[in-house]
Design a protein around this motif. Structure first.
Motif, PDB file in Angstrom:
ATOM      1  N   ALA A  98       0.429  -0.832  -0.301  1.00 34.60           N
ATOM      2  CA  ALA A  98       0.205   0.086   0.092  1.00 34.60           C
ATOM      3  C   ALA A  98       1.081   0.691   0.574  1.00 34.60           C
ATOM      4  CB  ALA A  98      -1.374  -0.359   1.579  1.00 34.60           C
ATOM      5  N   ASP A  99       0.534   1.979  -1.445  1.00 32.27           N
ATOM      6  CA  ASP A  99       1.213   4.114  -1.078  1.00 32.27           C
ATOM      7  C   ASP A  99      -0.175   4.639   0.006  1.00 32.27           C
ATOM      8  OD1 ASP A  99       2.130   5.792  -1.450  1.00 32.27           O
ATOM      9  OD2 ASP A  99       2.862   4.808  -3.828  1.00 32.27           O
ATOM     10  N   GLU A 115       8.664   2.826  -2.693  1.00 29.46           N
ATOM     11  CA  GLU A 115       7.610   3.415  -3.194  1.00 29.46           C
ATOM     12  C   GLU A 115       6.226   3.678  -1.873  1.00 29.46           C
ATOM     13  OE1 GLU A 115       6.825   6.487  -4.491  1.00 29.46           O
ATOM     14  OE2 GLU A 115       5.463   6.962  -4.140  1.00 29.46           O
ATOM     15  N   TYR A 116       6.157   1.825  -1.324  1.00 27.90           N
ATOM     16  CA  TYR A 116       5.090   1.638  -1.359  1.00 27.90           C
ATOM     17  C   TYR A 116       5.197   1.613   1.082  1.00 27.90           C
ATOM     18  CZ  TYR A 116       3.166   0.187  -5.270  1.00 27.90           C
ATOM     19  OH  TYR A 116       2.889   0.268  -6.336  1.00 27.90           O
ATOM     20  N   ASP A 117       4.660   1.702   1.190  1.00 26.13           N
ATOM     21  CA  ASP A 117       4.391   2.133   2.715  1.00 26.13           C
ATOM     22  C   ASP A 117       4.614   1.284   3.724  1.00 26.13           C
ATOM     23  OD1 ASP A 117       2.664   5.012   1.676  1.00 26.13           O
ATOM     24  OD2 ASP A 117       5.125   5.398   2.187  1.00 26.13           O
ATOM     25  N   TYR A 118       3.107  -0.138   3.068  1.00 25.68           N
ATOM     26  CA  TYR A 118       3.198  -1.339   4.233  1.00 25.68           C
ATOM     27  C   TYR A 118       3.747  -2.502   3.599  1.00 25.68           C
ATOM     28  CZ  TYR A 118       1.502   2.243   7.167  1.00 25.68           C
ATOM     29  OH  TYR A 118       0.959   3.698   7.394  1.00 25.68           O
ATOM     30  N   TRP A 119       3.185  -3.606   3.474  1.00 26.81           N
ATOM     31  CA  TRP A 119       3.244  -4.430   2.674  1.00 26.81           C
ATOM     32  C   TRP A 119       2.738  -5.767   4.032  1.00 26.81           C
ATOM     33  CZ3 TRP A 119       6.262  -5.383  -2.198  1.00 26.81           C
ATOM     34  CH2 TRP A 119       6.707  -4.243  -1.743  1.00 26.81           C
ATOM     35  N   GLY A 120       2.143  -6.831   2.916  1.00 26.28           N
ATOM     36  CA  GLY A 120       1.655  -7.928   3.668  1.00 26.28           C
ATOM     37  C   GLY A 120       3.144  -9.073   3.817  1.00 26.28           C
TER      38      GLY A 120
END
Length: 129
Positions: A98-99, A115-120
């Motif tokens: 999620a960005d 670029e992304y802030d959160y990861w699964g």
């Protein structure tokens, strides 16, 4: 902050299909651009697809274009990756991300994992030949 949980991975024969899901926590899911990445053993994580806030725009890696489709359901806080015509080279751990800070849609920017802030945590997809 958002938490992401992927599901739907598994073992499939070449030519088959799978649909991955990524469920997000929180009330602001629609404020995030969402992406899918994958990482095969011994290889770097690579971009697969991204989708804009309301789902009106999407961007794909050349390697999956025409075979994979990214979509989202903001009412369910979920993003999907429909994978058709799977190949053994699609075998990897698939991650959603999620960005939350991007303000303008530009596909090539969203191909950058940083670029992304959160990861699964990822879900394994194995395609047998």
């Amino acid at each position: 902050q958002v938490q992401l949980v992927e599901s739907g991975g598994g073992l499939v024969q070449a030519g088959g299909s799978l649909r991955l899901s990524c469920a997000a926590s929180g009330r602001t899911f629609s404020s995030y651009v969402m992406g899918w990445f994958r990482q095969a053993p011994g290889k770097e994580r690579e971009f697969v697809a991204a989708i804009s806030w309301k789902g009106g725009s999407s961007y794909y890696a050349d390697s999956v274009k025409g075979r994979f489709t990214i979509s989202r359901d903001n009412a369910k806080n979920t993003v999907y990756l429909q994978m058709n015509s799977l190949k053994p080279e699609d075998t990897a751990v698939y991650y959603c991300a999620a960005d939350g800070h991007i303000s303008m849609w530009y596909g090539p920017t969203l191909a950058d994992q940083y670029e992304y802030d959160y990861w699964g945590q990822g879900t394994q997809v194995t395609v047998s030949s």
